[in-house]
Enzyme design. Structure first.
Site: not given
Lengths: 262, 262, 262, 262
Positions: C102, C121, C123, C191
């Site tokens: 990603e 990024h 979660h 996500h």
């Protein structure tokens, strides 16, 4: 002769600077200083503060002075970081050091509440929801007896309209202190709380049980039934007998290591 | 001659003081003593107690005596802190040491429940919401089989009206013990719980799974659907086969360090 | 002569390979490199990431390059793991190493947002519920001032229909970057989130307070009353004055050990 | 002569005992053995198990054998604790050692599911509420792609009526294995879950993300709006690409110490 004049002028300048600053009350009692360091570590250990938040103690030599760290995360505070302030929150020395912008919470409370010997400002996670909710914080447990009569909420919009929400001047601090009244703590809408007491163990203990109590009340409400709160009289009777001796022994030893005096 | 008389008089006073105190049953079994220290550490490690709460064990030499720490946070308790009490919760020596004011919970339960060999009083965080809610605590998991028939709640207002909520005398302790009946635990409104069992591993295990079960029931309720609770018969069958051998091995090793015997 | 020709041909092949790859901007500033390692450790320590998630920084020598670890859990990342990418997320060397699939989240945001110097990024557990709920994430606390105007949510079904939900190509990354607009963070449905800022302390701080704020809002809602959110103007005024200096000092020392410079 | 006869008879008894026991497949692959120990430690470290719960692996030398610890808390399991079982869950040696009474969960699943190479039975705290609720567990996050099609729930009342709720015989184990079908996990009403997969990293990873996913779904529901779940197709596409390589590296290093091979 000319050189001597220059030296004299320079000394006057320094003295003028010193005059603008309040006088020091002298060194803090070593036991109080140790407890102030411990209080900083304990509230970090117990997740009452993360990097933000602060704890102060009124000076043992002068009720018009208080002692608090410069702007540093409580967990990292050492004796060298401590600064002495007058009740207008002006430091007695080193005004150029980076300071907590919200020190006015402390100074203004010390002005209005001669019984208060220590203050903590924190953002503990279970308290903030009650500061923004129409549901009032109350006492569900013995440990939160001081919550039984309810706590006021400080709304900075009443003081300053749309602000950056920091209690970063004397007016906001005074408004908060007035709203606090004779209570043990005050919630701050969208921000956290200010907790007061007759000693450092009290403000540490109240900060911890304010957070724990808020969490337990939230879970009691989530069960969906009716909640049987402590009565105001129960709260008063509990607090009349409260001390934090046993808890302070534990917290201090855990935060400062096993060599801390028992 | 006169001096000898004074010494004699002083000795008599000491003996009178000793006469008012109950006799000791002698030293506790060393294995039981080790487990009592371990139980104190384990309930702290597992967040069943913070600075407050206490655990006791009935004396192996005399069913009319029990052993418990003086007033100290369980995490810090050592062998030197242990005191021996009769079932009126009067210590056999050192009455001047600072003691748990709620020791009557222990003594009065030992009086009414000859099967009970250990008692824990705690304020574990997920249990308190059920003590103040109209929603009853029940069993959602095998680990909480002893909850399947429901637990009583002790309401101190029934014993003493508006109080400081501490079970600090024999009457409140007796009322609580009677309300407990033949159950494994009792909730205390706005306060916590008392947990009983046939040994220290049982009271430690039940305290832990009482707290964990309460948390899981709260989360099951929060899902918003219907909840499929354990039946009373399932609970009885589970508990008939229950021991805490495997768990005690883990808890003791973690709380006391790897040198603890396996 | 023949041998020399073979060597020359081999060199050309290597050079051709090198031509297909973007050129390196040279070594990253050592302070920035140290902070990138620290950021990896801090987000693991603060439970913003577990084994998954990643953090990158724009290269100080070339705004068209960014630096990020190869595919490794942030907690384990060391300097040897760092790779340099162009803004199409093509590595300048070692294309055969296992990489974050990603990485396009980072490259495409750096393309569209010249003000952004760092990207995370993650979660984090309290953010995901808001990414799948019709209830919007808002600001309940000063620490979340950047949430006061609301955050967009990226729906990968709008980009690719039914997918494996990974932003594993430039198109999905570009769509996400466009949806981010000029905000500080974007939620990703089912996500996690992408968080941006002018430096590593900002993206670390925003990631932490995004998660903490989501948790507090969830608890405020669970109280059942009305919630008094921060206004957009309060949020703007807070963020205009925000820095993460005090927090960064704490986080870095805790994550990297006491020898880290204060 | 008489003595020799007695010795012979005694030998025959021992051999008969040995005949009743299944034959060993020989030593487990050392790498698999190391991973089995690691799996035990990891699920304890990640709060998937406390003292209870167990993990097994199918034997690399014989698909009709599996290896699992004797009855011990996973956190404490060492190589000496490992026992080899046939698929009827009969140990190949040392039948007198204290064993997990629920080993039939493992044996019966290995019988019905040749694709399954590892099994975990656990009581992880966020999963139990979904096992007793009418609200089904679903997928709210990429990490829980294997939840997108829903999981079956095993109701032991269907197998045995009112029981002690332990899957402590082959019939209950078979019923559970049949109910599992071709899924990756099955909830057990009022008890926990059984998780299966093609390797130890898979069952560890699925156990962790089953628990984390349940918690996040519970929080999404608590927000009070509608919840946008992953579609079954998204779940399938995610899992088709899933591995736990990066996570396993982290978990194993944290659980086993920094000397574990990277």
């Amino acid at each position: 002769m000319k050189n001597a004049f220059i030296v004299l002028a320079a000394s006057l300048c320094v003295m003028q600077g010193a005059q603008a600053q309040p006088a020091s009350a002298g060194p803090l009692d070593p036991k109080l200083l140790e407890d102030l360091i411990a209080a900083n570590r304990i509230i970090a250990m117990e997740n009452i503060v993360d990097a933000m938040g602060h704890v102060s103690v009124r000076h043992n030599r002068d009720p018009n002075r208080y002692v608090m760290s410069l702007a540093r995360a409580p967990e990292l505070v050492t004796a060298e970081d401590l600064m002495e302030y007058d009740l207008d929150s002006v430091p007695v020395r080193d005004p150029g050091r980076r300071q907590y912008s919200e020190r006015y919470i402390h100074g203004e409370i010390y002005k209005l509440r001669p019984d208060v010997m220590a203050v903590i400002h924190n953002h503990s996670p279970s308290v903030i929801p009650f500061g923004v909710s129409s549901v009032p914080l109350r006492a569900v447990a013995h440990s939160g007896g001081f919550l039984a009569e309810g706590l006021p909420i400080y709304e900075i919009r009443d003081s300053g309209g749309q602000t950056d929400m920091l209690v970063s001047n004397a007016k906001y601090g005074r408004d908060l202190a007035q709203k606090l009244g004779n209570k043990s703590a005050i919630l701050m809408r969208g921000h956290g709380a200010a907790v007061v007491g007759p000693s450092l163990p009290y403000v540490v203990g109240r900060s911890i049980y304010l957070d724990r109590g808020a969490k337990m009340q939230q879970e009691a409400i989530a069960l969906g039934g009716t909640v049987n709160y402590l009565s105001a009289e129960e709260g008063r009777k509990i607090e009349a007998r409260r001390d934090y001796i046993r808890a302070w022994e534990l917290w201090k030893r855990k935060a400062m290591g096993p060599t801390a005096p028992r």
